[in-house]
Structures are given as C-alpha cells and as structure tokens.
Design a protein around this motif. Structure first.
Motif, mmCIF file in Angstrom:
data_model
loop_
_atom_site.group_PDB
_atom_site.id
_atom_site.type_symbol
_atom_site.label_atom_id
_atom_site.label_comp_id
_atom_site.label_asym_id
_atom_site.label_seq_id
_atom_site.Cartn_x
_atom_site.Cartn_y
_atom_site.Cartn_z
ATOM 1 N N SER A 21 -46.080 41.991 -37.659
ATOM 2 C CA SER A 21 -47.051 42.977 -38.163
ATOM 3 C C SER A 21 -48.301 42.281 -38.683
ATOM 4 C CB SER A 21 -46.446 43.808 -39.293
ATOM 5 O OG SER A 21 -45.289 44.446 -38.873
ATOM 6 N N LEU A 25 -52.051 42.631 -37.378
ATOM 7 C CA LEU A 25 -53.106 43.047 -38.317
ATOM 8 C C LEU A 25 -54.258 42.033 -38.325
ATOM 9 C CD1 LEU A 25 -50.972 44.320 -41.322
ATOM 10 C CD2 LEU A 25 -52.765 45.622 -40.198
ATOM 11 N N ASN A 130 -53.944 60.826 -42.933
ATOM 12 C CA ASN A 130 -54.685 61.212 -44.138
ATOM 13 C C ASN A 130 -55.874 60.305 -44.424
ATOM 14 O OD1 ASN A 130 -53.168 63.505 -45.189
ATOM 15 N ND2 ASN A 130 -51.489 62.041 -45.269
ATOM 16 N N TYR A 131 -55.900 59.151 -43.785
ATOM 17 C CA TYR A 131 -56.999 58.230 -44.056
ATOM 18 C C TYR A 131 -57.948 58.103 -42.870
ATOM 19 C CZ TYR A 131 -53.933 57.213 -47.929
ATOM 20 O OH TYR A 131 -53.134 57.341 -49.036
ATOM 21 N N ARG A 177 -65.277 57.421 -44.654
ATOM 22 C CA ARG A 177 -65.691 56.318 -45.543
ATOM 23 C C ARG A 177 -66.126 55.076 -44.781
ATOM 24 N NH1 ARG A 177 -61.616 57.365 -50.526
ATOM 25 N NH2 ARG A 177 -60.486 58.934 -49.403
ATOM 26 N N HIS A 178 -65.742 55.001 -43.498
ATOM 27 C CA HIS A 178 -66.162 53.856 -42.681
ATOM 28 C C HIS A 178 -67.513 54.067 -42.028
ATOM 29 C CE1 HIS A 178 -61.887 52.433 -42.471
ATOM 30 N NE2 HIS A 178 -62.552 51.312 -42.622
ATOM 31 N N LEU B 76 -50.309 48.325 -39.388
ATOM 32 C CA LEU B 76 -50.040 48.691 -40.784
ATOM 33 C C LEU B 76 -48.897 49.703 -40.897
ATOM 34 C CD1 LEU B 76 -51.048 47.911 -43.507
ATOM 35 C CD2 LEU B 76 -52.743 49.726 -43.419
ATOM 36 N N ALA B 115 -45.631 55.923 -48.362
ATOM 37 C CA ALA B 115 -47.020 56.406 -48.415
ATOM 38 C C ALA B 115 -47.829 55.579 -49.410
ATOM 39 C CB ALA B 115 -47.042 57.884 -48.796
ATOM 40 N N GLY B 119 -51.086 53.155 -48.529
ATOM 41 C CA GLY B 119 -52.373 53.298 -49.219
ATOM 42 C C GLY B 119 -52.799 52.015 -49.910
ATOM 43 N N LEU B 125 -56.433 45.436 -47.891
ATOM 44 C CA LEU B 125 -57.096 44.910 -46.695
ATOM 45 C C LEU B 125 -58.603 45.168 -46.743
ATOM 46 C CD1 LEU B 125 -54.530 46.005 -43.970
ATOM 47 C CD2 LEU B 125 -55.111 43.668 -44.582
ATOM 48 N N ILE B 128 -60.551 50.617 -46.745
ATOM 49 C CA ILE B 128 -61.287 51.674 -47.435
ATOM 50 C C ILE B 128 -60.766 51.797 -48.860
ATOM 51 C CG2 ILE B 128 -62.075 53.199 -45.601
ATOM 52 C CD1 ILE B 128 -59.484 54.696 -45.786
ATOM 53 N N HIS B 129 -61.560 52.433 -49.690
ATOM 54 C CA HIS B 129 -61.135 52.670 -51.061
ATOM 55 C C HIS B 129 -60.316 53.950 -51.078
ATOM 56 C CE1 HIS B 129 -61.127 52.820 -55.345
ATOM 57 N NE2 HIS B 129 -61.705 53.994 -55.347
ATOM 58 N N VAL B 130 -59.005 53.802 -51.239
ATOM 59 C CA VAL B 130 -58.154 54.991 -51.146
ATOM 60 C C VAL B 130 -57.537 55.400 -52.479
ATOM 61 C CG1 VAL B 130 -57.561 54.587 -48.739
ATOM 62 C CG2 VAL B 130 -56.095 53.663 -50.524
ATOM 63 N N PHE B 135 -54.995 60.045 -53.272
ATOM 64 C CA PHE B 135 -53.902 59.100 -53.013
ATOM 65 C C PHE B 135 -52.577 59.638 -53.563
ATOM 66 C CE2 PHE B 135 -51.412 55.473 -54.662
ATOM 67 C CZ PHE B 135 -51.072 54.882 -53.455
ATOM 68 N N VAL B 138 -51.402 62.542 -51.567
ATOM 69 C CA VAL B 138 -50.829 62.116 -50.282
ATOM 70 C C VAL B 138 -49.383 61.660 -50.491
ATOM 71 C CG1 VAL B 138 -50.943 60.347 -48.463
ATOM 72 C CG2 VAL B 138 -53.034 61.485 -49.218
#
Lengths: 276, 170
Positions: A21, A25, A130-131, A177-178, B76, B115, B119, B125, B128-130, B135, B138
């Motif tokens: 993984s 990554l 969700n992200y 957000r990206h 991930l 989950a 996050g 990494l 993004i700011h999660v 959060f 979720v």
C-alpha cells in the motif's frame, strides 16, 4: 468459524500488505501518470458494467430514494407541479412562449470561449466518496476531451477534467478543496480561486491588502500564464471581504455563479481543439 | 472447479456486487451530508468471517477496487481496509464467545475506526484538510450505515468463503 493461522504468519501478511500500500501511495504521490492510466482503464472497463447496473438498479433506486430521500422526492414533486403549471400557462401563450424559449436558449448558450470546440455532456455519476467533490460525465477522449479542460454551463465555471478515458471523464468541481485556478476580480485584480470543500463558497486568495475589492464584484478566470484556464470564464461574485491580519492579503469569499452542486448537463470546453 | 477457483469466483461476485451497490445506491444517497462506504463494511466483517490473515488480504483487494473509482490517493483504501480487517480478525479471535449483537457492534466500531484512519491518513499525507466538523459526521454515519448491513455482509461473506475447521469445502 474463522480460519486460524499463526499470529506470526498473520503479522507477516499484514506487514506485506502495508508495504505494498505504501509503495503504491508513494508512486501515486511522486507521479500520478501510471496511476491515472490505471484508473482511466478501470473507468473504461467498468463503464459498460455501470450502464447495465444503472438499468438494473433503476427500479430499486426509485424505492431507495423514496425510502431514504423523502424530503428530496417531496421537493422535486412540488417543483415539478409548479413547472407543470407554468408550462400550461406558456402553452396557452402560443407564439409568445416560442419566442421566450428562443430567448432562453440564447441565454443558456455560452457567451464566452467562442473559439473552442464545445462538448455537451451528461453527468452520470456524482462523488464516489466523502472526500471527493467530483462527478463523471458520459463523454471522453473520443469526443476530443483532454485533461484540464474546463466544465462550464451558461452561468459559469463548474470544474475541470482530472481524468479521461475513451468514453467518460471525471470532473473536479470548483468547490473541491483540491481545486485552484488563476482568477481576477473584474476588471483587473489578480488572485487564485480555491475550493473550500463547502459547496456554497469559494475563496479568492493572494489579493493584496491595498487592492479595492467590493461585495458584488464579478470574479472570472484571469487567463494569466500558468493560471490553467483561458481568461473570461465567469466564476462567481464577491460575497465577503476580510482583512486577514498579519498575512498581507485580503481574504475574499466568492459565491459561485453557476449551480455547481446540481448540474445535470455541462459543456466541456475542448481547449486543444479550436473551431476553424 | 477446485477449492481455490471457487473461492476466487465467489469473492469476485461478492466484491463486484458490493461495489455496484455502493456506486448505484449508497453513493447516490447522503445521510446528514455523508455517503456510506459499504466496501469498508466488507473489510470490517471479513475479519470476523475468515480471520485476520485472509481477511486482510480480501479487504486489501476490496480497497484496491474502491481506489480505482475515487480520486483520493491510490492505495489509501487498500491500506485502511486491510488494517481494519486484520484488527477485527485479531480482536474476534480473542473473544471467548460472541452474542447476537457482536457482529453489528464490531462492524460499527471497526467502520468508525476505518473511517477515522482514512481521514487521518488523508490529513497526514497533506492531501486535504479533513479534520473539521464533517470528519466526525463521516465517522459516525459511516459506522451506523455499515452496522445496519453487518449481518447481511457476514452471511454473504461466509457463503463466499466456505470452510470447515480450517479446511475449505468445495
């Protein structure tokens, strides 16, 4: 009953999986090229499966939505009733309604980027996690779409293509957000528009404190070198201006001019294919 | 068909079907603005169904499949799912006895942990700011949705991975 295996063997297995993984990554972080290709192939392979599944799941989805999205169904129902009443009235108006429709079509055609090829595309899938603030459209490289092409509607910028397969494309919404693109407050203040993760707000950054920015000012793509998109695509209007203490920059909230979250169709502007 | 081929075919059916349900139903519905993650549910339950080691491998494959369809860093989901399945398998092995609500509760807890790990790793990494108000939502909503499906997922996974006292049946 679960299969038993020795704790040492189990630990070795999980260590190998973690190692794989982390390697994947790292490859993705260093260069998204190979991973993007794998994802693009997966989209292409999975596309027919999705088409079939879409048809199979259609009746289930109605029941599912009826059960879990009662508010949405009721709101849609009310809206459709209102539209129906309006259409009945328009039909009665005859030619006047036809003229109105022509005017509406003119209003929804893009008043910008006229020299580029445009591809109308239907949104077939929303975000998968969700992200993610992305969606998938049913047009791809076969239609002339390339990475980085903007997705727009008559009202303005919706997002940008981040993955392309032959028949589908993934578009990242401007609210993600990206997301980032060079922008300017009309007529001339340059900055950078970034998504905030909040569907209703964008942020204009890198605007110096001594620049005059007013609530209600229009914001559009700047087209500056390296900004990513051609100039003149409407993004939104300034909703709030704050003096960010100590940073030397203004903090500007921008409300998107297009209904970014509710799109059913978008136009992808194929930047590499100009209209002769 | 030999044992291994049967296992692969059944697992492929289960994972692909779960993925299609995830795409066609689960991701199209939001609960308090949150989309469920049924594949994480599979990872949580597979540790109970087949144990830590094999569970981690199956969850890893489920994670890779999920990674293909999202835009978060590739690998991930695979990492998160395999850790969750391994943790659940190890925990479940240590239980002296399990009751009616063990599986739903384990699914809820494991999904919440999964989950949260996902996050936190996104944040680490620098992707993004999660770590904001969403959060926590979720974590909770994902856990509850998966908890509701825990029993069904366990039955399906036991069908896909038949074995008896450590030796798989055909």
């Amino acid at each position: 009953m679960a299969r038993r295996s020795s704790p040492t063997k189990s630990r070795r297995t999980i260590a190998i999986l973690v190692l794989i993984s982390v390697t994947v990554l790292t490859i993705d972080a260093r260069s998204s090229g190979p991973i993007r290709k794998v994802r693009s192939v997966a989209q292409e392979v999975f596309s027919p499966v999705r088409t079939v599944a879409d048809k199979v799941f259609s009746p289930f989805r109605s029941v599912w939505h009826g059960a879990f999205r009662y508010d949405d169904v009721k709101r849609d129902n009310d809206r459709l009733r209102a539209e129906n009443e309006k259409l009945k009235g328009d039909a009665a108006l005859g030619k006047a309604a036809g003229d109105k429709l022509d005017a509406l079509q003119k209003a929804t055609s893009l008043p910008y980027l006229s020299k580029y090829k445009k591809v109308a595309a239907e949104v077939v899938y929303g975000p998968a996690s969700n992200y993610d603030d992305t969606f998938i459209v049913a047009k791809g490289s076969n239609d002339g779409i390339n990475l980085g092409d903007p997705a727009v509607t008559g009202s303005g910028l919706i997002g940008r293509v981040i993955e392309v397969s032959a028949s589908t494309s993934v578009v990242r919404r401007v609210t993600d957000r990206h997301f980032g693109v060079g922008a300017r407050v009309v007529p001339a203040t340059n900055g950078l528009i970034v998504g905030t993760g909040d569907g209703g707000v964008l942020q204009l950054t890198n605007v110096l404190l001594d620049v005059k920015v007013n609530v209600g000012d229009r914001v559009e793509t700047s087209g500056a070198a390296g900004s990513g998109l051609p100039a003149g695509i409407p993004i939104g209007v300034v909703a709030k201006v704050r003096n960010k203490s100590g940073s030397g920059f203004l903090e500007v909230d921008v409300t998107p001019s297009a209904a970014v979250g509710d799109v059913v169709f978008v136009t992808i502007v194929a930047l590499k294919a100009t209209v002769s | 068909m030999n044992d291994f081929a049967a296992l692969v075919v059944r697992l492929a059916i289960v994972l692909l079907t779960t993925m299609i349900i995830q795409i066609e139903l689960i991701t199209r519905t939001t609960v308090f603005g949150v989309r469920g993650d049924l594949m994480l549910g599979v990872a949580a339950v597979v540790g109970v169904a087949v144990g830590a080691e094999m569970g981690a491998v199956i969850a890893f494959i489920a994670g890779l499949l999920s990674d293909l369809l999202v835009t978060t860093p590739f690998g991930l989901n695979a990492l998160t799912y395999s850790l969750v399945a391994y943790g659940v398998g190890t925990f479940h092995r240590s239980l002296v006895r399990s009751g009616t609500f063990t599986v739903p509760m384990v699914t809820v807890l494991a999904s919440a942990v999964g989950a949260a790990i996902f996050g936190l790793m996104l944040e680490l990494l620098g992707s993004i700011h999660v770590l904001d108000g969403k959060f926590l939502r979720v974590v909770i909503v994902t856990a509850l949705i998966n908890g509701a499906f825990g029993g069904v997922l366990l039955r399906v996974l036991r069908w896909a991975t038949p074995h008896d006292g450590g030796r798989m049946r055909a």
